[in-house]
Design an enzyme around this catalytic site. Structure first.
Site, mmCIF file in Angstrom:
data_model
loop_
_atom_site.group_PDB
_atom_site.id
_atom_site.type_symbol
_atom_site.label_atom_id
_atom_site.label_comp_id
_atom_site.label_asym_id
_atom_site.label_seq_id
_atom_site.Cartn_x
_atom_site.Cartn_y
_atom_site.Cartn_z
ATOM 1 N N PHE A 6 0.852 -1.193 0.000
ATOM 2 C CA PHE A 6 0.000 0.000 0.000
ATOM 3 C C PHE A 6 0.888 1.243 0.000
ATOM 4 C CE2 PHE A 6 -2.183 3.429 2.276
ATOM 5 C CZ PHE A 6 -3.329 3.539 1.507
ATOM 6 N N GLY A 7 0.674 2.109 -0.984
ATOM 7 C CA GLY A 7 1.416 3.373 -1.063
ATOM 8 C C GLY A 7 0.502 4.537 -0.765
ATOM 9 N N TYR A 8 0.974 5.469 0.047
ATOM 10 C CA TYR A 8 0.145 6.629 0.431
ATOM 11 C C TYR A 8 0.842 7.952 0.116
ATOM 12 C CZ TYR A 8 3.382 6.339 4.333
ATOM 13 O OH TYR A 8 4.532 6.289 5.082
ATOM 14 N N GLY A 9 2.099 7.891 -0.317
ATOM 15 C CA GLY A 9 2.862 9.109 -0.622
ATOM 16 C C GLY A 9 3.455 8.983 -2.014
ATOM 17 N N SER A 10 4.771 9.100 -2.084
ATOM 18 C CA SER A 10 5.405 9.058 -3.410
ATOM 19 C C SER A 10 5.163 7.724 -4.112
ATOM 20 C CB SER A 10 6.904 9.337 -3.301
ATOM 21 O OG SER A 10 7.562 8.297 -2.618
ATOM 22 N N GLU A 81 13.067 3.399 0.563
ATOM 23 C CA GLU A 81 12.388 3.878 1.775
ATOM 24 C C GLU A 81 13.270 3.685 3.014
ATOM 25 O OE1 GLU A 81 9.355 5.351 1.426
ATOM 26 O OE2 GLU A 81 9.460 4.955 -0.710
HETATM 27 C C1 SIN Z 1 4.619 5.797 0.540
HETATM 28 O O1 SIN Z 1 4.579 6.505 -0.458
HETATM 29 O O2 SIN Z 1 3.774 4.898 0.713
HETATM 30 C C2 SIN Z 1 5.705 5.962 1.566
HETATM 31 C C3 SIN Z 1 6.178 7.344 1.767
HETATM 32 C C4 SIN Z 1 6.859 7.940 0.583
HETATM 33 O O3 SIN Z 1 7.777 7.318 0.020
HETATM 34 O O4 SIN Z 1 6.505 9.057 0.178
#
Ligand code: SIN
Length: 166
Positions: A6-10, A81
């Site tokens: 699951f990704g929530y940012g980049s 990460e």
């Molecule tokens: C994510 O995107 O899920 C982790 C945080 C990031 O790399 O911005």
């Protein structure tokens, strides 16, 4: 073996890894916040930027993107990460079903953790920061546009965009 991430940012908009499936998804009990320092992507060790992490929040729902990937993708993502994030097991809500998976969280107290601050201070830090992956403001604006595409409006993100745009 394959895994859901699951990704929530980049990880929503910078997809530099192979995947088998990709779907809009959500996890429950977490909220995204610009509380994680970035020494290696959007800042430097001496002048960290601010990027997202997840904080536990009862009943909160965080919408993002889920990817079904092969096990060996973790080698790349663990490196990407590496600045204080760890893999955490989560239940991922896809359209019509829940699947077990993982997400990358910068937990409170990790070496790059910055924690809460007034929104104006967070916006100012984002405006002035940059690192090997580019300007910190671009991370915020890419996030805002990715969330708009997913049909998500979040006060924490929208307020920072308004402040950063002046
Ligand atoms: C994510 O995107 O899920 C982790 C945080 C990031 O790399 O911005």
């Amino acid at each position: 073996m394959q895994h859901w991430i699951f990704g929530y940012g980049s990880l929503i908009w910078r997809v530099d890894f192979p995947y088998h499936e990709r779907e809009k998804a959500a996890i429950v009990g977490w909220s995204r916040r610009f509380w994680q320092g970035s020494h290696d992507h959007r800042g430097t060790p001496d002048a960290p930027g601010r990027v997202l992490t997840l904080i536990p929040e009862h009943d909160a729902r965080c919408v993002g993107m889920a990817y079904l990937v092969d096990e060996d993708v973790f080698e790349h993502l663990d490196h990407r990460e590496k600045n204080g994030y760890e893999r955490v097991d989560v239940h991922i809500r896809l359209a019509g079903r829940d699947v077990p998976g993982v997400t990358y969280i910068g937990a409170e107290g990790n070496f790059a953790y910055l924690g809460p601050a007034p929104l104006a201070d967070i916006a100012a830090q984002i405006i002035r920061s940059q690192g090997p992956s580019g300007h910190n403001i671009d991370y915020l604006l890419e996030l805002d546009s990715a969330l708009a595409t997913l049909g998500v409006t979040e006060p924490h993100v929208r307020s920072l965009v308004e402040l950063a745009r002046g």
